[in-house]
Scaffold this motif. Structure first.
Motif, PDB file in Angstrom:
ATOM      1  N   MET A 197      -0.728  -0.901  -5.136  1.00 53.40           N
ATOM      2  CA  MET A 197      -2.109  -0.926  -4.665  1.00 53.40           C
ATOM      3  C   MET A 197      -3.033  -1.041  -5.870  1.00 53.40           C
ATOM      4  N   ASN A 255       5.567  -0.211  -2.851  1.00 49.96           N
ATOM      5  CA  ASN A 255       4.224  -0.724  -2.605  1.00 49.96           C
ATOM      6  C   ASN A 255       3.462  -0.680  -3.922  1.00 49.96           C
ATOM      7  N   ALA A 281      11.321  -4.225   3.929  1.00 53.20           N
ATOM      8  CA  ALA A 281      10.900  -3.958   5.308  1.00 53.20           C
ATOM      9  C   ALA A 281      10.417  -2.526   5.492  1.00 53.20           C
ATOM     10  N   SER A 282      11.097  -1.557   4.862  1.00 45.39           N
ATOM     11  CA  SER A 282      10.695  -0.169   5.106  1.00 45.39           C
ATOM     12  C   SER A 282       9.423   0.201   4.332  1.00 45.39           C
ATOM     13  N   ALA A 283       8.963  -0.693   3.445  1.00 49.70           N
ATOM     14  CA  ALA A 283       7.655  -0.497   2.814  1.00 49.70           C
ATOM     15  C   ALA A 283       6.585  -1.279   3.569  1.00 49.70           C
ATOM     16  N   GLY A 284       6.964  -1.892   4.696  1.00 47.32           N
ATOM     17  CA  GLY A 284       5.976  -2.559   5.538  1.00 47.32           C
ATOM     18  C   GLY A 284       5.938  -4.075   5.429  1.00 47.32           C
ATOM     19  N   PRO A 307      11.704  10.465   1.908  1.00 48.46           N
ATOM     20  CA  PRO A 307      10.918  10.326   3.143  1.00 48.46           C
ATOM     21  C   PRO A 307       9.655  11.181   3.116  1.00 48.46           C
ATOM     22  N   THR A 308       8.673  10.775   3.911  1.00 47.17           N
ATOM     23  CA  THR A 308       7.493  11.602   4.129  1.00 47.17           C
ATOM     24  C   THR A 308       7.865  12.658   5.165  1.00 47.17           C
ATOM     25  N   PHE A 340      -2.974  -5.234  -2.167  1.00 44.52           N
ATOM     26  CA  PHE A 340      -1.727  -4.454  -2.167  1.00 44.52           C
ATOM     27  C   PHE A 340      -0.533  -5.358  -1.913  1.00 44.52           C
ATOM     28  N   LYS A 341       0.638  -4.810  -2.217  1.00 46.95           N
ATOM     29  CA  LYS A 341       1.893  -5.523  -1.947  1.00 46.95           C
ATOM     30  C   LYS A 341       2.867  -4.557  -1.286  1.00 46.95           C
ATOM     31  N   ASN A 342       3.536  -5.031  -0.240  1.00 44.14           N
ATOM     32  CA  ASN A 342       4.633  -4.291   0.383  1.00 44.14           C
ATOM     33  C   ASN A 342       5.913  -5.051   0.071  1.00 44.14           C
TER      34      ASN A 342
END
Lengths: 446, 446
Positions: free
Chosen positions: A304, A302, A187-190, A332-333, A182-184
């Motif tokens: 995957m 992201n 910053a807010s995607a991790g 947002p979730t 995976f790739k983030n």
């Protein structure tokens, strides 16, 4: 406490004869369509499509990752020349060269540890396990400021080949049941490091999501005799295609502008990909990431790689088909998703696909190398590099182009002010690295 | 392309004899514990516990929601006096009173629509459904700036009673299969309105998450004869308890500082709660939200009420047990979670529970009303209101207290600068509504 019912239930029973499906044809003029639900057969979950009435699909923008990381221009342990400060290297590409293009290293903060006892078989009643696993980082470029979408198709393909080579090394470990690549981005995607990188997480268990996906694909296969990914209908949902792959917005996309990249030929395991197909994938991936960046304002995202577990019994080869899922982070979730697992998607897949199919990605600075543009070797005056006859459809395109030109020439352009963007000539105040150069000019025709 | 393996696989096989479990006792001195996995038996998914080595559990803070919404102080359609501009009312509390405390209204942007044809039974092979459903908003207070945690236990209990009353109205609709009650606090948790509110989403399907939860609870029941929620061991995980409820961090919490509030007595449906229990729940909910706000810097959060589907066959009554899940948003969702469904949690549940159990929540402005503090009726000088002998453990506590005092007195305190916070007296520059009043003083003892 007394409450009063003001027609709530009665209103619930008010019926409308309008079909909620009038909205799902891409050319529908209905600006306020009724919501509907679609079932994702791969993960067997319902997605609620409820269009955001305040904006059109093409107005969706993310919060750009461009300025979110203050350390984005500082060299880091992933940069070339800093190998000694980095975690141990597993391999590099090309082999043994000082001027490497890709490095695979141990993750500095691994989610699982290769230094605890290996697990071989997990008894089903166990609810606690040692945290054995392999967590690697794939450094996609030696240059800190390079983004994946700025690399050439072949360079991106080489990143996929690096994933494959690493997976082939891990397959013989009987304790590894599933490998998540995976790739983030952002910053807010991790992403904790701004230097472009992907991750490989080799797990001692088959995650529930993966076994559920396999089980649903198996059900479809036993009912129809066909692989559900091979059977995907993609006329309205298609974005782009290449020799071996195509990209689309899935029919029951959980997220707005979610994209899948799917191999045309049935294949259960990502790591069976050969180099020629990987380079082809590199081209389609680059095109897709550029479309996301330009259309959606360089949002966090992201990706995957959804593949099959490593050690199946062979029956899964018929119904399992690997693919890449790309999720731009645009909404947002909320409690709905956390509570029910049903996602609410404000953009219809057909509409998202149409926007992504039609978006014009301007020529990137990098591409100019291959069509005769060569940056000055002694850098004194950049006006030529910043002069173009290209017509940009929006201000964002223009600003992104200016940033890309800067990057091409080895510096970071920070646009402090821009004026006259609607006119044929526009003026920028640019900060170049830390030297402020006011009033750079660039021609722009409408 | 050639690659070189630099000991990657060999290192994978290096074994350690250290038990990865040395870390899970709450008083462990091990600052760099090995990761481990725990299985959440309710959702049957693995969670990876991998501690963030850069901070201790008590250092975890969220990004405060306090300043994220620019319209936070402007009246909105949810405010008292703006009922005519709001969506249709379903009921209010108290009945028919102009000075209402709670209103239940139609959601201005519903995810599902009460105006499309009702669905009664969904054939299992269907993958597209009309978007019938009921989406309501529960406005928790008539005052725009009130947060749920600032209400009294009884007032919060009345919000729960409003949920229950609304659910009782919806139960007779055969087309509604499941009702999700939830709250989004803060824009990045999905709250589009800053006026404190919760939501009720009545769905025409049983979401996959819910049927999976029920199925896993059923498996546990058939294996052990017991309800898995009744059996929760909570010695190290307990935070607080009340007459009818207790709060804990679940053993396999997916998120750092995730909290569950659980009814002590076995109960499958949230809407079976009576008023006395709802008021008791109001007190524990208030305490929990205050702890989250003070300990974690008023972060965005969601809470979800996990209950049973409406029309079961009766067998589910034995193994199903409702509870509330509260998720503070402290870490981003990454490719690991999106790809595998396995969450990576950097804070051990025992550690999170210890921090939350021990946090001292200072007395809120609201509470002063009940202990003899009465705000001046003619507001001229506020120095008295801002003078206290209370000792605050941190700067955040002190600043939050000052804001609460402002709110109590009907204005919003915006702290522009604060000096001397480490000393016994500190000075603030305050902006009160739009009048700047410099140098308000407040005494503080250490």
């Amino acid at each position: 406490m007394r409450t009063k019912t003001v027609g709530g239930k009665k209103r619930c029973l008010t019926l409308s004869t309008t079909s909620p499906f009038s909205s799902i044809t891409p050319d529908s003029d209905d600006e306020d369509p009724n919501p509907h639900l679609r079932k994702d057969i791969i993960w067997n979950r319902w997605v609620i499509f409820s269009q955001d009435r305040t904006k059109k699909p093409c107005d969706f923008k993310g919060k750009s990752t461009f300025n979110t990381n203050p350390s984005r221009n500082k060299p880091c342990i992933f940069c070339i020349g800093y190998e000694d400060e980095c975690t141990p290297e597993i391999f590099r590409v090309p082999f043994d060269e000082l001027n490497w293009k890709i490095r695979v290293v141990e993750h500095p903060y691994p989610a699982l540890s290769r230094y605890v006892p290996e697990l071989h078989n997990v008894p089903p009643e166990d609810t606690v396990l040692d945290g054995f696993g392999i967590h690697d980082v794939v450094i996609e470029s030696p240059v800190h400021s390079d983004q994946l979408l700025e690399l050439s198709p072949r360079e991106i393909g080489e990143v996929f080949v690096a994933f494959i080579n690493r997976i082939h090394e891990l397959v013989p470990l009987g304790s590894i049941k599933y490998i998540q690549v995976f790739k983030n981005h952002g910053a807010s995607a991790g992403a904790s490091m701004s230097h472009s990188h992907s991750q490989i997480l080799a797990l001692p268990i088959i995650p529930t999501n993966v076994s559920a996906r396999l089980s649903n694909m198996k059900d479809f296969f036993y009912q129809t005799g066909k692989c559900c990914i091979c059977e995907i209908q993609h006329e309205d949902l298609l974005i782009d295609s290449s020799t071996y792959f195509f990209s689309l917005v899935p029919f029951a996309a959980s997220y707005p502008f979610e994209i899948w990249i799917i191999p045309r030929n049935h294949s259960p395991h990502f790591h069976e990909l050969d180099a020629e197909m990987a380079f082809d994938l590199g081209g389609l991936m680059r095109q897709t990431l550029r479309k996301i960046s330009f259309q959606l304002n360089n949002p966090p995202f992201n990706f995957m790689i959804h593949t099959s577990p490593l050690h199946g019994d062979g029956t899964e080869l018929a119904y399992s088909h690997w693919f890449i899922q790309i999720v731009p982070q645009l909404v947002p979730t909320t409690g709905v998703e956390l509570g029910t697992g049903c996602h609410v998607n404000p953009v219809l897949p057909e509409d998202a696909a149409k926007v992504l199919r039609e978006v014009i990605v301007p020529v990137f600075a990098h591409d100019r190398r291959t069509i005769g543009f060569s940056p000055p070797s002694k850098i004194v005056d950049y006006s030529e590099a910043f002069t173009t006859k290209e017509v940009f459809p929006t201000r964002e395109y223009l600003l992104n182009w200016a940033r890309a030109i800067g990057r091409e020439n080895g510096f970071t352009v920070i646009i402090q002010r821009s004026t006259g963007v609607a006119a044929t000539t526009c003026t920028f105040d640019l900060e170049i690295n830390s030297i402020v150069s006011g009033g750079e000019k660039k021609r722009r025709r409408r």
